[in-house]
Scaffold this motif. Structure first.
Motif, PDB file in Angstrom:
ATOM      1  N   SER A 172      33.258  42.974  39.743  1.00 36.07           N
ATOM      2  CA  SER A 172      33.155  41.179  40.035  1.00 36.07           C
ATOM      3  C   SER A 172      32.422  40.814  39.213  1.00 36.07           C
ATOM      4  N   ILE A 173      31.131  40.636  39.966  1.00 37.72           N
ATOM      5  CA  ILE A 173      29.604  40.799  39.990  1.00 37.72           C
ATOM      6  C   ILE A 173      29.040  41.334  38.445  1.00 37.72           C
ATOM      7  N   LYS A 174      29.546  42.287  38.299  1.00 39.44           N
ATOM      8  CA  LYS A 174      29.228  43.369  36.964  1.00 39.44           C
ATOM      9  C   LYS A 174      29.639  42.602  36.320  1.00 39.44           C
ATOM     10  N   LEU A 175      30.787  42.265  35.854  1.00 41.83           N
ATOM     11  CA  LEU A 175      31.892  42.313  34.797  1.00 41.83           C
ATOM     12  C   LEU A 175      31.340  40.514  34.676  1.00 41.83           C
ATOM     13  N   ALA A 176      30.573  39.787  35.072  1.00 44.83           N
ATOM     14  CA  ALA A 176      29.971  38.611  34.929  1.00 44.83           C
ATOM     15  C   ALA A 176      29.052  38.365  34.001  1.00 44.83           C
ATOM     16  N   GLY A 177      28.608  40.115  33.737  1.00 46.77           N
ATOM     17  CA  GLY A 177      27.046  39.854  33.163  1.00 46.77           C
ATOM     18  C   GLY A 177      26.179  39.719  33.588  1.00 46.77           C
ATOM     19  N   GLN A 178      24.751  38.589  32.066  1.00 43.96           N
ATOM     20  CA  GLN A 178      23.708  38.735  32.364  1.00 43.96           C
ATOM     21  C   GLN A 178      23.596  37.277  33.690  1.00 43.96           C
ATOM     22  N   VAL A 179      24.525  37.432  34.571  1.00 45.99           N
ATOM     23  CA  VAL A 179      23.630  35.967  35.869  1.00 45.99           C
ATOM     24  C   VAL A 179      22.486  36.329  36.405  1.00 45.99           C
ATOM     25  N   PRO A 180      21.457  34.833  36.119  1.00 43.12           N
ATOM     26  CA  PRO A 180      20.462  35.224  37.626  1.00 43.12           C
ATOM     27  C   PRO A 180      20.741  35.954  39.254  1.00 43.12           C
ATOM     28  N   ALA A 181      19.841  36.513  39.387  1.00 40.03           N
ATOM     29  CA  ALA A 181      19.936  37.215  40.520  1.00 40.03           C
ATOM     30  C   ALA A 181      20.707  36.012  41.813  1.00 40.03           C
ATOM     31  N   GLY A 182      19.085  34.909  41.376  1.00 40.18           N
ATOM     32  CA  GLY A 182      19.579  33.784  42.581  1.00 40.18           C
ATOM     33  C   GLY A 182      20.894  33.408  42.765  1.00 40.18           C
ATOM     34  N   GLN A 183      21.447  33.035  41.680  1.00 40.64           N
ATOM     35  CA  GLN A 183      22.918  32.366  41.299  1.00 40.64           C
ATOM     36  C   GLN A 183      23.792  33.232  41.759  1.00 40.64           C
ATOM     37  N   ILE A 184      23.822  34.361  42.068  1.00 37.09           N
ATOM     38  CA  ILE A 184      24.944  35.114  41.938  1.00 37.09           C
ATOM     39  C   ILE A 184      24.797  35.696  43.476  1.00 37.09           C
ATOM     40  N   VAL A 185      23.787  35.543  44.304  1.00 41.46           N
ATOM     41  CA  VAL A 185      23.646  35.629  45.951  1.00 41.46           C
ATOM     42  C   VAL A 185      23.761  34.103  45.648  1.00 41.46           C
ATOM     43  N   PHE A 186      24.076  33.533  45.508  1.00 35.44           N
ATOM     44  CA  PHE A 186      24.610  31.768  45.766  1.00 35.44           C
ATOM     45  C   PHE A 186      26.868  32.055  45.894  1.00 35.44           C
ATOM     46  N   TYR A 187      26.816  32.772  44.714  1.00 34.71           N
ATOM     47  CA  TYR A 187      28.368  32.604  44.713  1.00 34.71           C
ATOM     48  C   TYR A 187      28.437  33.621  45.994  1.00 34.71           C
TER      49      TYR A 187
END
Length: 325
Positions: free
Chosen positions: A42-57
């Motif tokens: 799911s995270i990889k499908l979301a594309g180029q998202v900042p790592a800190g933002q991914i960590v929050f979600y």
């Protein structure tokens, strides 16, 4: 990812080993691994998202299934009660940073490769345990660590631009490799911090504190470039967060039904699932370096697990022999 597995190390350390149903434990472990792979997908499908933002979600939305589980077990009111808040914060800092590196690597590398490089974590736990905790690590485990790290090098080799020519994607992949290994190292540090916490803290407390501290700490990355998300990206990241929380719960239950030495080797099914998902979803084919290096790392990891079990049995036998009858 391995940062998440490091984050759930409390599960393995603080659960009473009933060992009453090994098959149930194995099944729950495989389910948890599959859900973790789903989280990574799911995270990889979301594309180029900042790592800190991914960590929050990943951290914030993992809290909800955990809270439901704690409420079901009647542990919700006391779950956050602790006498060691500083220990939780330090563990959270290491875990959040590891997660950030791991998610960045996931956006830069094929899924099987990112999963395989995370297998360096248990090898580094052995190294750090000897250096920082003064644990006695004998030649067998040192040899397994050396062999396992050789496997990591084989997986990494094609993407290390220090040894290859070219630019562009190779530079991007090299950054992913470095991030994956840094994440594995920090995840190993987080696991050592958990080993100290489990002497006084319950599993529920450790897991919930980590999710809460990770959510708060990840917000500190906002000035470094969070971005507006599409509805699709938001849905994928929220799904990743829920998957992370649910996978933690399944892993908890797995270690309630079977010994750690029985369940832990099935962690490596994530590579097979990663290869399948990588091909079906992203069209990624594993390279010969990934397959050969992955096999070496997995073999070394399983040997370390087996050796830990043998040492545990020897210690128990020695205690029984020295105890007054």
């Amino acid at each position: 990812m391995g940062s998440d597995r490091g984050g759930t190390a409390a599960v393995k350390q603080n659960v009473v080993q009933a060992a009453s149903s090994p098959l149930t434990g194995i099944a729950l472990k495989v389910i948890s691994v599959a859900i973790f792979v789903g989280m990574s997908t799911s995270i990889k499908l979301a594309g180029q998202v900042p790592a800190g933002q991914i960590v929050f979600y990943r951290s914030f939305f993992a809290i909800f299934p955990i809270l439901v589980f704690l409420a079901f077990r009647g542990e919700l009111r006391t779950a956050v009660v602790t006498t060691r808040p500083f220990g939780h914060i330090m563990r959270g800092l290491a875990g959040v940073t590891a997660m950030g590196f791991g998610f960045f690597a996931l956006t830069q590398l094929p899924l099987p490769e990112a999963i395989t490089l995370n297998y360096a974590q248990p090898l580094l736990v052995v190294v750090f345990s000897a250096i920082f905790l003064g644990e006695n690590v004998r030649s067998y485990r040192w040899t397994a660590v050396a062999v396992g790290l050789l496997g990591v090098l084989i997986v990494s080799w094609p993407n290390l631009t220090l040894f290859t020519s070219g630019a562009g994607m190779s530079d991007k992949a090299a950054m992913g490799v470095v991030a994956a290994l840094a994440g594995a190292a920090l995840s190993a540090v987080a696991m050592l911090l958990v080993r100290k916490l489990v002497h006084t803290e319950r599993t529920a407390t450790i897991v919930l504190w980590f999710s809460l501290t990770a959510s708060v700490m990840s917000l500190l990355s906002i000035p470094f470039g969070w971005q507006s998300l599409t509805w699709e990206q938001t849905a994928l990241l929220v799904t990743g967060g829920f998957c992370g929380g649910i996978a933690q719960l399944f892993m908890t239950e797995a270690y309630r039904h079977a010994e750690a030495s029985t369940v832990a080797p099935f962690e490596y099914t994530s590579l097979l699932l990663g290869i399948a998902v990588g091909y079906l979803v992203f069209g990624d084919l594993p390279t010969i370096h990934t397959l050969v290096g992955g096999a070496i790392v997995i073999g070394a990891g399983i040997f370390i697990i087996w050796r830990e079990q043998r040492l545990g049995l020897e210690i128990q036998a020695a205690k029984k022999a020295s105890s007054p009858q």
